[in-house]
Structures are given as structure tokens and as C-alpha cells.
Design an enzyme around this catalytic site. Structure first.
Site, PDB file in Angstrom:
ATOM      1  N   LYS A  30      -5.251   7.306  -5.652  1.00  0.00           N
ATOM      2  CA  LYS A  30      -4.875   6.154  -6.472  1.00  0.00           C
ATOM      3  C   LYS A  30      -6.029   5.174  -6.652  1.00  0.00           C
ATOM      4  O   LYS A  30      -6.208   4.622  -7.734  1.00  0.00           O
ATOM      5  CB  LYS A  30      -3.669   5.435  -5.872  1.00  0.00           C
ATOM      6  CG  LYS A  30      -3.898   4.779  -4.529  1.00  0.00           C
ATOM      7  CD  LYS A  30      -2.630   4.122  -4.011  1.00  0.00           C
ATOM      8  CE  LYS A  30      -2.834   3.496  -2.645  1.00  0.00           C
ATOM      9  NZ  LYS A  30      -3.812   2.418  -2.629  1.00  0.00           N
ATOM     10  N   THR A  31      -6.828   4.945  -5.601  1.00  0.00           N
ATOM     11  CA  THR A  31      -7.945   4.004  -5.736  1.00  0.00           C
ATOM     12  C   THR A  31      -8.966   4.535  -6.733  1.00  0.00           C
ATOM     13  O   THR A  31      -9.548   3.778  -7.515  1.00  0.00           O
ATOM     14  CB  THR A  31      -8.605   3.746  -4.370  1.00  0.00           C
ATOM     15  OG1 THR A  31      -7.597   3.319  -3.433  1.00  0.00           O
ATOM     16  CG2 THR A  31      -9.671   2.668  -4.479  1.00  0.00           C
ATOM     17  N   ASP A 211      -2.339  -2.756  -7.273  1.00  0.00           N
ATOM     18  CA  ASP A 211      -2.297  -1.665  -6.302  1.00  0.00           C
ATOM     19  C   ASP A 211      -1.120  -1.875  -5.353  1.00  0.00           C
ATOM     20  O   ASP A 211      -0.670  -3.007  -5.151  1.00  0.00           O
ATOM     21  CB  ASP A 211      -3.614  -1.648  -5.518  1.00  0.00           C
ATOM     22  CG  ASP A 211      -3.746  -0.415  -4.648  1.00  0.00           C
ATOM     23  OD1 ASP A 211      -3.026   0.573  -4.893  1.00  0.00           O
ATOM     24  OD2 ASP A 211      -4.579  -0.431  -3.719  1.00  0.00           O
ATOM     25  N   GLU A 212      -0.604  -0.786  -4.765  1.00  0.00           N
ATOM     26  CA  GLU A 212       0.515  -0.852  -3.811  1.00  0.00           C
ATOM     27  C   GLU A 212       1.682  -1.657  -4.400  1.00  0.00           C
ATOM     28  O   GLU A 212       2.274  -2.514  -3.744  1.00  0.00           O
ATOM     29  CB  GLU A 212       0.057  -1.474  -2.477  1.00  0.00           C
ATOM     30  CG  GLU A 212      -1.082  -0.751  -1.800  1.00  0.00           C
ATOM     31  CD  GLU A 212      -0.694   0.594  -1.189  1.00  0.00           C
ATOM     32  OE1 GLU A 212       0.455   1.030  -1.401  1.00  0.00           O
ATOM     33  OE2 GLU A 212      -1.539   1.201  -0.519  1.00  0.00           O
ATOM     34  N   GLN A 242       6.913   5.213  -0.429  1.00  0.00           N
ATOM     35  CA  GLN A 242       6.161   4.526   0.629  1.00  0.00           C
ATOM     36  C   GLN A 242       6.490   3.033   0.691  1.00  0.00           C
ATOM     37  O   GLN A 242       5.694   2.238   1.178  1.00  0.00           O
ATOM     38  CB  GLN A 242       4.655   4.722   0.423  1.00  0.00           C
ATOM     39  CG  GLN A 242       4.215   6.171   0.555  1.00  0.00           C
ATOM     40  CD  GLN A 242       2.713   6.325   0.491  1.00  0.00           C
ATOM     41  OE1 GLN A 242       1.987   5.991   1.435  1.00  0.00           O
ATOM     42  NE2 GLN A 242       2.205   6.825  -0.618  1.00  0.00           N
ATOM     43  N   ARG A 606       0.220  10.957   7.002  1.00  0.00           N
ATOM     44  CA  ARG A 606      -1.071  10.483   7.544  1.00  0.00           C
ATOM     45  C   ARG A 606      -1.899  11.656   8.059  1.00  0.00           C
ATOM     46  O   ARG A 606      -3.105  11.525   8.267  1.00  0.00           O
ATOM     47  CB  ARG A 606      -0.859   9.506   8.713  1.00  0.00           C
ATOM     48  CG  ARG A 606      -0.114   8.207   8.419  1.00  0.00           C
ATOM     49  CD  ARG A 606      -0.627   7.507   7.195  1.00  0.00           C
ATOM     50  NE  ARG A 606       0.175   7.872   6.043  1.00  0.00           N
ATOM     51  CZ  ARG A 606      -0.176   7.613   4.775  1.00  0.00           C
ATOM     52  NH1 ARG A 606      -1.307   6.995   4.514  1.00  0.00           N
ATOM     53  NH2 ARG A 606       0.592   7.972   3.776  1.00  0.00           N
TER      54      ARG A 606
END
Length: 674
Positions: A30-31, A211-212, A242, A606
Site C-alpha cells: 500500500k505504501t 493511509d490506514e 485490519q 505478520r
């Protein structure tokens, strides 16, 4: 640029015409999408200052800024890359006077707020004041002021909290101060109430990237809507799977509202995962499939199946920790390239870390507990730092407010409110205001005497700190000052536990030694005065807090693990009552269960290469030992189905290959015979 992006990522980068939701699954890059979209917007003709990229932590903002710089070069310095709160500060510094704030208003941190709330509630009960603080923050994150909170209050406790909130608001206004939540709420009020300011900021930002997005609360979403306007465009990047911060005000409803509020919204899912192996992703997909879906998405990767996800049953917490330690040791024995930093233990609650720390220390394995309290975040250290900051910069209003009330010296909110109004009227700092000859027109008698006495204390300490160097003299100066202001007694008066008060005083003495040592100098550094050390204290603190890359095992909560990844993960205490977490006999609402399931999904994703899910046959609950029930999430991973799909011949071949590799490694390590 395009050769580094997959098809879905390219779609997201090149979509500019309408609002866009990038549904970014865990590890889906995503970044990378956000940074490349910034480059695309610049290529389309936008000026860097017309692009805002907003995230939730300073660390994430710094990383985004660095990656943008690597892609677009010097243009990155003019981009508005920041957290929501930093953007709010920018807006209020520019236009806060339209809301009645002075230009140099104070921003109170959590401890400062707690002190004001204790005063507003006229209570010395620290636990009660913290509950008020938490409740008031949640109300503010829902867009409620004290009047709205009073109307929404459902019981006597909430009605009392609403009255405390009203008095708290009055004190903030009098002090010309804002809290962390106000950095979102006040900019929203500015845009809603002031057409000129709204036109200015909507023209400033032609495209906003968030973002997020799933972590936004109600007020942050309304701020985004107000910034983009009806015809504006934006890119929201988030993942409904998430969303794990409902307890602090984030709401998954913001994802549901986007298509309703922006009918032209285009949703682009990113499903290719660049982190984990197939077995791990299938377990994650199986768990999260139990939650109702807002948008459909299923993660996959090109890394192959990898090692199967394992479930390990432990007799109890100590056995669980011993097995995790043994696993990490075995991994390193099998592959010398594996570092301690490749290994992590994730758990639901902080108390679970203690036994892992014990076993890692016993095995002499280095570790860090991520998300623990920094030394410089302790209230007593922040108290002393406020005094030192004031010596260096008398115009530091937050430092002034903390120092003047710690310890208490008969200067209450009425006095500080009058001082704040005077300072705002004449556009001076609070410290400068207390020396004004005309202050007597606003304050009289004991109030002004108490302020002048505080000013004399600061001036005297500043003079002595400027002329005091060497370790022994510095220590004597600081200990004498602490005695003069009665700080040790202040700690003892503020704690019910003598043991806790003594521990806090020992922290203070350690801090005094820390400063004195720097005043003493060494072979490489000359002696410094106390004031010179105070001038560099912000830098020293930032260096002390900086997380250098270390080869250590990470112990961290599931909440703190979000955004991170490790090759080898042990997910600990996956039992009913722990994950999903349940306090006492409370009912598990469907919403709570769904968020706990999303937390499990975050934990699974993770892991990059191997994942062990650890469950307890017996576990401690308070002082009791109770039977451990495996979490329902383990069955939901459908690991038995995964194993049944494996061809036994493939497993046998994999075992033979592993044994052959170990034999070859042993032969290579054997020295040749003469």
C-alpha cells in the site's frame, strides 16, 4: 515507474478522476501505491504543495516522506506529508485566531490533560480522573462537546463526566490551550463555520491521500469530507479486515459510509501479498471469512506454500515460553542466516510478556518489549523536563503550565485562566505576561504574589543553571532545587502506595545523575553548564528514544504489531478469554468478536515464513489456574483441511531434501583430513 507495480496497483495509481478506495490487504504494497500515486499526481500537473498525504504515526509519515523523496526527488520537500494531528496543528496555527485562539496557543499532552481534568472534577482519585479523561476523549472523537455529551449520557457516571467535561472546556479556553483531540475537532469546526477558511483549505489541497483509512474515527472522517468538499477527489487506502482500534474511537462504519457519501467512488482491491507464504495466507483468509464483508478480498502470493502453520499445545505459560525459546534456538541452529531479529512473540495482553522475558533472559537471548513506556514518558521525568524547557525557552507555554502546577503552589485554574486571557490579549507568552506591570489590572492579592514567586524561582534557577558546571556542582544544584520546590513530598502526596512513590523518586534521582554526568564531561566532551545540557535535552531524549536496528527477539502485543512483519512468529496464548479477549463474565457482542477476529488476522499476517499458534492446556486467571480452552479462531483457520490437501509423497520428498541439505552442510563444515 510502472514496471514495479502489479495490475491492481497500477489501476489505483492512475485513477485520478473520482474518489478512490484502495482496499489494501496485509502486505500488499500500500505504501508503494501511495508514493507512486504522488508521482502520478505531480506528472498530471499538480504542485507538490497541493498534495496532502495523511497517516497516523510520525514514523509512518517519515517513512512515506523518505520514499516519496527517493521517487520524486526535491519535489518531496513541498508535499504535505503528515499525521492527521500535525495537519490540524498546521491549520490552527494558520487560522486558529478565527476560533478565538492566540497564535501561540498551547498543546497539552496526556499528563497535562489529566492534571486539568483532576482539577475540573475536584478529585484526587487518579483512577477516576483517568476514566473521565478516556470518556471525554471518546466523546470528542465522536464529535461531541460537553452539551452533546450531557444529552447522550446514559447513566449517572456519564452525566458526572459530562459536567467535568464542561468545566474542562472552560479551563482550556481560559488557558488558551488545546488537547490532542482538539487538533482534529477544532479544524473541523473551522471548516464548517467559516466559509472563507473552508474555501482556502479546499483550494490548498487538490488531492488528499489517507493511509490506514480503516483507523479513522468519526471526526477524522468528517474532517476529510470537509477538506475535499463535494467535488473534491481523494484516495483512501485501508483494509476493513485490519480495523482493530474500535476501543479508541476508530470506526469501521467510515468504510461503509464512503460509497454512500461519494457515489462515484471506485474500489480497487489489492490482493497480491508480498510478505507471506501460501499456508499462512490461507489460514488468514479462512479466519477472516467468518466476518461479514464490506468489500470482497482474498489474499494470495507467489511465494509457494512454505511450511505449514503449526499449532502447539503447552501445559502452561512457562512451558509455552520455554517452547518458544527452544523454537527460536532451533531455527538458528538449522540456518546460520537467521537472526534473533527475525523472530517475534505476539500476544493479546501486556501481562503475557513477563514469562517470555524470564525464559529469554535465562537462555541469554537478547530481546526487546515493543510498545513499553519510554523512560522519558514517565510523569515525573516529564515534570522535570518541563522546568528545564522553561529555562531554555520562557515562551514555551505548555512547559509553563506544567511547571507552574507541579508541585501545586496555590495557583489554580482561575488564576491561570486570567493569566491566559491577559497573555492572549497582549499576544505574549504566559511567562512574559506574569512580569507585566499591567497584570495587576487582571489579577490581585495572593494570586499575583504566587505567580511572581514562581517567576522568581524560575529566574533564580535559570541564573544558577547558567553558571553551574561539573558533575558534583550540577547534582548539588538540582537536588537543592528539588528540595526547594518540595518535589519528593509532591510525589508522596500523589501516590497511595509508598512503594510506588519511592520508585518514582528513584527515577528522579537517576535523572539528576544522568544530567550531572553530562555536565561533568569526559575525554571526548568538555564540561557543560546545567543550562547547556537543558538546551540539548530535546535532542538527547530523541536519541535515547530512537529505535536503532538491533539483533533482538521482539515481544509485542497484537495491536502494536500492526504494520510490522517477521520471518518467524509465535502467536501466544491463543485461548478463549485471551484471544478473543474477555474480561470477567461480560457478554461478547458480535461487534467485539468481529474485532477480535480481525486482531487474529493481523497476528497471522505478520508472519512471513513460519507461524506457530500456541495454546494453553491450563492458564492463569488472576491468582487461579483454570483449564485452557483453545480459541475458536484455531478451528476457523481450517488447518486440518490444509493438511488433508497435502500429498504424503510431497511431505516425504520435502523431508528427504531437508535431511540431504543438513548432511551436505555437515560435510562442508568438516575439515579435510591430511
Amino acid at each position: 515507474m510502472s514496471e514495479t507495480l502489479n495490475h491492481a496497483q497500477l489501476q489505483a495509481v492512475h485513477h485520478l478522476a473520482t474518489p478512490c478506495l484502495v482496499l489494501a490487504g496485509a502486505g500488499s504494497g500500500k505504501t508503494r501505491v501511495i508514493v507512486h500515486k504522488i508521482g502520478r499526481l505531480l506528472h498530471a500537473g499538480l504542485e507538490p504543495k497541493q498534495i496532502a498525504a495523511i497517516t497516523f504515526t510520525n514514523k509512518a509519515a517519515a517513512e512515506m516522506r523518505e520514499r516519496a523523496k527517493a521517487l520524486v526527488g526535491r519535489a518531496a520537500k513541498d508535499l504535505a506529508v503528515s499525521t492527521f494531528h500535525a495537519l490540524g496543528v498546521r491549520m490552527l496555527r494558520s487560522d486558529g485566531t478565527r476560533l478565538g485562539l492566540k497564535e501561540q496557543f498551547s498543546i497539552l499532552d496526556s499528563d497535562d490533560v489529566l492534571g486539568v481534568i483532576k482539577d475540573a472534577g475536584a478529585s484526587s482519585d487518579l483512577a477516576l480522573a483517568r476514566r473521565w479523561q478516556w470518556t471525554i476523549s471518546l466523546w470528542k472523537n465522536q464529535g461531541l462537546d460537553s452539551a452533546g455529551a450531557a444529552a447522550a449520557a446514559q447513566d449517572d457516571d456519564e452525566r458526572v463526566a459530562a459536567r467535568v467535561m464542561q468545566r474542562y472546556e472552560e479551563r482550556l479556553a481560559a488557558y488558551q490551550a488545546v488537547d490532542f483531540d482538539d487538533l482534529i475537532g477544532l479544524p473541523l469546526k473551522l471548516l464548517r463555520d467559516d466559509a472563507q477558511a473552508r474555501a482556502k483549505w479546499q483550494a490548498q489541497f487538490r488531492h488528499i491521500l489517507v493511509d490506514e483509512y480503516q483507523d479513522t474515527n468519526a471526526v477524522q472522517y468528517e474532517l476529510l469530507k470537509a477538506l475535499v468538499g463535494e467535488s473534491g477527489v481523494f484516495t483512501a487506502v485501508g483494509d476493513d479486515d485490519q480495523s482493530i482500534y474500535g476501543w479508541r474511537g476508530a470506526t469501521i462504519e467510515n468504510l461503509k459510509r464512503l460509497p454512500q457519501d461519494f457515489p462515484k467512488l471506485v474500489v480497487i482491491p489489492l490482493e497480491q501479498n508480498y510478505r507471506s507464504t501460501g499456508h499462512i495466507l490461507r489460514a488468514a483468509n479462512a479466519v477472516i471469512a467468518k466476518n461479514p464483508k464490506i468489500f470482497e478480498k482474498k489474499l494470495w502470493s507467489e511465494f509457494g506454500d512454505g511450511d505449514p502453520v503449526k499449532v502447539a499445545e503447552a501445559d502452561g505459560e512457562e512451558h509455552e515460553a520455554e517452547r518458544a525459546v527452544s523454537r527460536f534456538q532451533a531455527l538458528r541452529a538449522q540456518d546460520a542466516r537467521i537472526r534473533w531479529a527475525d523472530c517475534a512473540v505476539l500476544y493479546r495482553a501486556n501481562h503475557q510478556a513477563r514469562v517470555f522475558e524470564q525464559k529469554l533472559r535465562a537462555a541469554q537471548i537478547p530481546y526487546k518489549v515493543s510498545g513499553g513506556q519510554s523512560y522519558f514518558d514517565r510523569a515525573e521525568i516529564k515534570d522535570l523536563c518541563a522546568w528545564l524547557r522553561l529555562l531554555v525557552n520562557p515562551d514555551d507555554d505548555p512547559a509553563f503550565l506544567r511547571a507552574v502546577t507541579t508541585p501545586k503552589r496555590g495557583i489554580g485554574h482561575t488564576t491561570l485562566g486570567a493569566l491566559g486571557e491577559f497573555a492572549g490579549k497582549w499576544k505574549v507568552s504566559l511567562y512574559e505576561a506574569l512580569f507585566s506591570q499591567t497584570l495587576a489590572t487582571s489579577l490581585k492579592g495572593k494570586a499575583i504574589d504566587a505567580l511572581h514567586e514562581f517567576g522568581r524561582l524560575v529566574n533564580d534557577l535559570q541564573y544558577r543553571a547558567q553558571h553551574c558546571s561539573g558533575a558534583e556542582d550540577a547534582k548539588a544544584l538540582l537536588l537543592g532545587w528539588l528540595q526547594d520546590i518540595g518535589y519528593e513530598q509532591h510525589l508522596r502526596d500523589g501516590e497511595d502506595s509508598e512503594k510506588l512513590a519511592a520508585a518514582r523518586w528513584n527515577n528522579v534521582l537517576d535523572f539528576v545523575d544522568w544530567i550531572a554526568k553530562r555536565c561533568g564531561g569526559d575525554e571526548d566532551n568538555p564540561k557543560q553548564t546545567v543550562l547547556q545540557v537543558a538546551q540539548t535535552i530535546a535532542v538527547i531524549i530523541s536519541l535515547a528514544d530512537r529505535n536503532e536496528e538491533q539483533d533482538v527477539v521482539t515481544l509485542t502485543t497484537l495491536h502494536a504489531s500492526k504494520g510490522l512483519e517477521w520471518p518467524h512468529v509465535v502467536l501466544a496464548g491463543v485461548n478463549e478469554g485471551l484471544l478473543p479477549f474477555r474480561s470477567g463474565d461480560e457478554d461478547m457482542t458480535p461487534e467485539r468478536l468481529e474485532e477480535e477476529r480481525r486482531l487474529m488476522y493481523v497476528g497471522i499476517t505478520r508472519a512471513r515464513s513460519t507461524l506457530v499458534v500456541s495454546t494453553l492446556r491450563r492458564r492463569k486467571k488472576g491468582r487461579e489456574t483454570i483449564a485452557g480452552v483453545p480459541s475458536r479462531f484455531i478451528a476457523e483457520m481450517k488447518l486440518d483441511e490444509e493438511r488433508s490437501k497435502e500429498d504424503p509423497r510431497d511431505r516425504l520428498k520435502a523431508l528427504r531434501d531437508k535431511m540431504a541439505a543438513k548432511a551436505a552442510a555437515a560435510d562442508a563444515a568438516t575439515p579435510p583430513q591430511r
